[in-house]
Design a protein around this motif. Structure first.
Motif, PDB file in Angstrom:
ATOM      1  N   PHE A   1       8.401  -1.369  -3.392  1.00  0.00           N
ATOM      2  CA  PHE A   1       6.992  -1.314  -2.981  1.00  0.00           C
ATOM      3  C   PHE A   1       6.171  -0.509  -3.974  1.00  0.00           C
ATOM      4  N   SER A   2       6.705   0.615  -4.441  1.00  0.00           N
ATOM      5  CA  SER A   2       5.981   1.434  -5.430  1.00  0.00           C
ATOM      6  C   SER A   2       5.679   0.634  -6.680  1.00  0.00           C
ATOM      7  N   GLU A   3       6.676  -0.116  -7.142  1.00  0.00           N
ATOM      8  CA  GLU A   3       6.488  -0.932  -8.337  1.00  0.00           C
ATOM      9  C   GLU A   3       5.494  -2.061  -8.079  1.00  0.00           C
TER      10      GLU A   3
ATOM     11  N   THR B   1       4.891   2.592   1.476  1.00  0.00           N
ATOM     12  CA  THR B   1       5.875   3.308   0.660  1.00  0.00           C
ATOM     13  C   THR B   1       6.242   4.625   1.332  1.00  0.00           C
ATOM     14  N   LYS B   2       5.236   5.330   1.831  1.00  0.00           N
ATOM     15  CA  LYS B   2       5.482   6.593   2.530  1.00  0.00           C
ATOM     16  C   LYS B   2       6.292   6.344   3.803  1.00  0.00           C
TER      17      LYS B   2
ATOM     18  N   ILE C   1       3.036  -2.035  -5.969  1.00  0.00           N
ATOM     19  CA  ILE C   1       1.704  -1.417  -5.896  1.00  0.00           C
ATOM     20  C   ILE C   1       1.178  -1.154  -7.301  1.00  0.00           C
ATOM     21  N   ARG C   2       2.060  -0.672  -8.168  1.00  0.00           N
ATOM     22  CA  ARG C   2       1.657  -0.413  -9.554  1.00  0.00           C
ATOM     23  C   ARG C   2       1.200  -1.708 -10.224  1.00  0.00           C
TER      24      ARG C   2
ATOM     25  N   SER D   1      11.457   1.179  -0.834  1.00  0.00           N
ATOM     26  CA  SER D   1      10.305   2.021  -1.193  1.00  0.00           C
ATOM     27  C   SER D   1      10.062   1.984  -2.693  1.00  0.00           C
ATOM     28  N   LEU D   2      11.135   1.916  -3.493  1.00  0.00           N
ATOM     29  CA  LEU D   2      10.981   1.798  -4.947  1.00  0.00           C
ATOM     30  C   LEU D   2      10.364   0.455  -5.321  1.00  0.00           C
TER      31      LEU D   2
ATOM     32  N   SER E   1       0.852  -1.188   0.000  1.00  0.00           N
ATOM     33  CA  SER E   1       0.000   0.000   0.000  1.00  0.00           C
ATOM     34  C   SER E   1       0.887   1.237   0.000  1.00  0.00           C
ATOM     35  N   ASP E   2       0.288   2.337  -0.406  1.00  0.00           N
ATOM     36  CA  ASP E   2       1.019   3.607  -0.428  1.00  0.00           C
ATOM     37  C   ASP E   2       1.476   4.017   0.967  1.00  0.00           C
TER      38      ASP E   2
ATOM     39  N   ARG F   1       9.918   5.855   2.973  1.00  0.00           N
ATOM     40  CA  ARG F   1      10.579   7.122   2.611  1.00  0.00           C
ATOM     41  C   ARG F   1      10.878   7.950   3.862  1.00  0.00           C
TER      42      ARG F   1
END
Length: 150
Positions: free
Chosen positions: A136-138, A86-87, A140-141, A133-134, A82-83, A90
């Motif tokens: 996780f972002s990927e 990721t937050k 999530i995408r 975090s990168l 989840s975002d 960061r």
């Protein structure tokens, strides 16, 4: 869920670390004063600068543990990608880099071999949090893309 015991242990350990960390941070001015009397004259003569370095580092450490507590909550709720996570990663990245910089500065105030180890450890932790975090972002995408595919 497989591994519930270790997840709950981690949750309680993080809670313990967070709340005892608050106590340690709050007692730092007194603890550092007492340590200066017994440890070295350098610590006594640089009390204010050491107090600032340790207090800001302690707050950053609490931020890291707080973010880990939030993340373990998403693991328990089975919503890891989840975002929010990721937050959190960061924020942990920034806190780790701040600690690395503060202890790098400490190398010029009171240099010790352990200080260099702390700088290196938190620099690597900051890099690790950034890369994760990168990832996780990927993830999530991909997850969102997959959810749209029916």
């Amino acid at each position: 869920m497989k591994g519930n015991g270790i997840i709950l242990f981690t949750k309680y350990l993080l809670n313990f670390m967070f709340f005892t960390g608050i106590l340690v941070t709050a007692s730092l001015p007194l603890t550092l004063k007492v340590a200066g009397e017994y440890y070295s004259e350098d610590l006594e003569s640089h009390y204010i600068s050491m107090l600032i370095i340790f207090l800001v580092s302690a707050v950053c450490g609490l931020v890291i543990v707080y973010q880990l507590r939030k993340m373990i909550g998403t693991v328990i709720r089975k919503n890891c990608f989840s975002d929010v996570n990721t937050k959190s990663l960061r924020i942990m990245e920034t806190a780790a880099f701040v600690i690395a910089v503060l202890f790098f500065v400490k190398l010029f105030v009171i240099p010790t071999p352990a200080t260099f180890t702390i700088v290196l450890t938190f620099f690597i932790a900051g890099l690790f949090s950034h890369v994760l975090s990168l990832v996780f972002s990927e993830a999530i995408r991909y997850k969102e893309e997959n959810d749209l595919t029916i």
